[in-house]
Design an enzyme around this catalytic site. Structure first.
Site: not given
Ligand code: BDP
Length: 697
Positions: A287, A361, A389
């Site tokens: 990401e 996730d 979340e």
């Molecule tokens: C996702 C979240 C994000 C996190 C990412 C992570 O939306 O904000 O940075 O995981 O675990 O679920 O790095």
């Protein structure tokens, strides 16, 4: 008064007395609601002295209603204890033994361990035992943690916002640290120690390089000083490009000696200030975060370089496997395995690879991550998300115990009977390093976690990290007793509400293996129609693949073949729709809407029924909670009742929006008697929540 007496009186003052203690049922006391009358009245004798032992004594004076017999706190090595020949072997340096014994002809409750931390954990076990209705005079508790690193991951930013945090700002007031040591930091440490958590990563995995500058190291050191006597170490998330951003180097290539030297010097600097610093957590090449892949180096190269920097100090590296790239067209569920499996055996021995419970996730339901059955030569730490979340933020009541245990109990398929828990606790391959991480749901809200019931998820995480074999229901029951008292009607009702609550979220957000149907970016509410985001795997349509004829992601050999990443019997079961549990059907298979389900319904009919079941469960929780009104203190009852009403509204919205969308795709009517969505699809699509909390920035 002797000085010892005076000192004792001072430390016996309850630390939770801060604000509002008479009406202390605002959730601040969590599951450690001490009886108002107990202060100083307990007969406790402490053999031996250390800050941790003194804390243990103070906790007993604070939290226990008068027990039936005196309590003695002692180390196993003390001659009086040694002479009793009690079973201390196998308890390690954190385990405890709490037992009714005779000392000098008197019956006492001995709380002992091989170290003072063991004594502290034993103290909290005794408090729990008595608070949950255990007998005070024939006690026999003995336990050692099965997992070594039991760690919270705070996704807290240096500007005091919390990524995916729904309980207010960060509890770390970075700005006033290290000078101001908010008493809340001590209360945080107490809460964690009471459930066995022994580590905390202070900052977001999406880390800023600034957290490694001298002023921020000093701030982290102040917290480490507060946490130390409670058995808690601090860790930091680090940004892989810090040598460039802070050190002025041209590269962060882990194979460059100047880069390794920069990290070594940085680690030395940290350890000068925090001698028991735990180590680093790293999100790399995921990401948008920088990482070793930027230089053609592997994740093992990156992890091992950092591991070398902390190794002489006894530090460790937790390297996340949550890796996927926009440049990679492979099924997102496969990418972590593809990247990490070939690295098995290549990591230094002070590295743990931290793997999310599922391959995508933190969805309301995912099958266990295939890496748990694929990297026997590497200690794998499991990462759960305690903050919700994807399960309704702070307002929805969703007890995650069953989600955690569902993953831990899953059979990896690699060896007969081997479970994810066996891998995580290191037993399967005799790894001495083992760990469990939970993304914290803690913020500056008075009740810490945004709601009373969210506290249960923090509690359950800690209890399961200590013992992954505990049952979610036993934990819920203990939490209910510690949180609301021992009235059987309250305990039964609360436990019942909790136990089905996560499944209800699965039902009203998308059952049968659907996942990632959320609205963009803030992830609040439904967005199954979203199809226009830059990266394919950010779009819900990527995950459900619904069209007029069917729905689901074909992850078998005819599709992405993600099933092949599972071992033995697990791969075999997931390879066919008929042998895949229906709860995961659409995760692995694309099937027709009219597929016949085990209960005789069509898939479409069954999906609709799940939505209705989820909504009905919430209404049921509201009724059950109403029935407890006279038995729960006003403030906690009222807030929970209000949140359940919000959950009801939002569960209906999830159901209605989803059904409106599926019907637009499959053109099927609703089964007879089913309530149609309240609004049409364009209405749901038009709902925008740009200011929803917890967003990344
Ligand atoms: C996702 C979240 C994000 C996190 C990412 C992570 O939306 O904000 O940075 O995981 O675990 O679920 O790095």
């Amino acid at each position: 008064m002797t000085s010892a007496r005076i000192w004792r009186t001072v430390i016996a003052i309850p630390l939770f007395l801060s604000a509002n203690s008479a009406a202390a049922e605002d959730g601040y006391a969590l599951w450690l609601r001490h009886p108002a009358t107990s202060v100083g009245q307990i007969n406790v004798k402490r053999l031996g002295d250390s800050e941790t032992m003194r804390i243990a004594e103070a906790e007993l004076r604070r939290d226990l209603a008068a027990p039936t017999q005196p309590i003695v706190l002692a180390l196993a090595t003390m001659p009086a204890v040694k002479a009793m020949r009690l079973p201390f072997e196998g308890l390690g340096d954190e385990g405890y033994l709490v037992r009714t014994v005779a000392i000098d002809g008197q019956r006492v409750t001995l709380v002992a361990g091989n170290s003072d931390r063991g004594v502290l954990y034993g103290t909290f076990a005794l408090i729990r035992h008595l608070a949950t209705g255990g007998s005070g005079d024939a006690i026999d508790l003995r336990s050692a943690p099965k997992v070594r690193l039991r760690v919270l991951n705070h996704w807290d930013n240096l500007d005091e916002s919390v990524e995916r945090g729904y309980a207010g700002q960060s509890i770390w007031d970075w700005w006033t640290l290290p000078d101001f040591r908010d008493p809340r930091y001590t209360d945080y440490a107490r809460a964690n120690a009471s459930i066995g958590i022994n580590g905390t990563v202070l900052n977001n995995v999406n880390a800023k390089a600034e957290s490694l500058t001298a002023p921020y190291i000093a701030k982290a050191a102040a917290l480490a000083d507060i946490f130390r006597p409670w058995g808690i170490r601090v860790y930091l998330s680090v940004k892989f490009s810090a040598p460039i951003e802070l050190g002025g180097l041209k590269t962060a290539d882990p194979r460059d000696p100047a880069v390794a030297a920069w990290w070594k010097a940085k680690a030395d600097e940290i350890y000068r200030t925090i001698p028991d610093f735990g180590g680093f957590l790293v999100k790399a090449n995921s990401e948008g975060q920088p990482g070793p892949r930027d230089y053609g180096a592997s994740h093992a190269d990156g992890a091992n370089m950092l591991a070398a920097a902390v190794r002489d100090h006894g530090g460790i590296v937790m390297w996340r496997a949550f890796v996927y790239a926009e440049t990679d067209p492979e099924d997102r569920a496969k990418q972590a395995y593809t990247e990490f499996k070939p690295l098995d055996g290549k990591f230094a021995d002070n590295v743990l690879v931290q793997v999310k419970n599922g391959a995508i996730d933190f969805q309301p339901r995912e099958p266990f991550h295939p890496l748990f059955g694929a990297m026997p030569r590497t200690p794998l730490m499991i990462e759960f998300q305690i903050t919700k979340e994807y399960l309704g933020f702070a307002t929805h009541l969703a007890y995650l115990g069953p989600l955690f245990t569902e993953t831990l109990d899953a059979k990896t398929g690699r060896k007969p009977g081997e479970t994810v828990a066996d891998v995580v606790d290191g037993q399967a391959e005799h790894h001495s390093l083992s760990g469990m991480a939970g993304v914290a749901n803690i913020g500056r809200d008075r009740d810490w976690s945004g709601s009373t019931f969210n506290q249960a998820n923090w509690y359950a995480f800690g209890r399961l990290a200590w013992d992954p074999d505990l049952s979610a229901e036993a934990i819920a029951r203990a939490w209910a007793k510690q949180t609301f008292g021992n009235d059987p009607q309250v305990v039964d009702t609360v436990t019942t509400m909790m136990m089905g609550s996560r499944e209800a979220v699965v039902d009203y957000t998308g059952a049968l293996g659907l996942a990632h149907l959320v609205a963009t970016s803030h992830h609040y509410g439904p967005g199954p129609w979203v199809a226009d985001l830059a990266r394919p795997e950010w779009n819900p349509v990527y995950y459900h693949r619904a069209d007029a004829t069917g729905i689901g992601f074909d992850r078998t050999a005819t599709g992405s073949n993600a099933v092949s990443q599972y071992a033995g019997p697990a791969a075999k079961a997931f390879a066919k729709a008929d042998t895949t549990p229906e709860s995961l059907l659409l995760w692995f298979h694309h099937v027709p809407w009219n597929r016949r389900m085990a209960n005789g319904r069509t898939l479409w009919g069954d999906l609709v029924a799940h939505y209705d079941q989820g909504v009905a469960y919430v209404a049921g929780m509201q009724r059950q909670w109403d029935g407890l009104k006279s038995k729960i203190d006003e403030e906690r009852w009222q807030k929970t009742a209000t949140y359940l009403a919000i959950q009801n509204r939002e569960a209906r919205c999830w159901r209605d929006a989803s059904l409106a969308y599926w019907m637009a795709v499959n053109h099927l009517p609703l089964p007879a008697g089913v309530r149609p969505p309240e609004h049409d699809l364009p209405w749901y699509k038009a709902q925008q929540f740009p200011l929803a909390p917890g967003q990344a920035h």
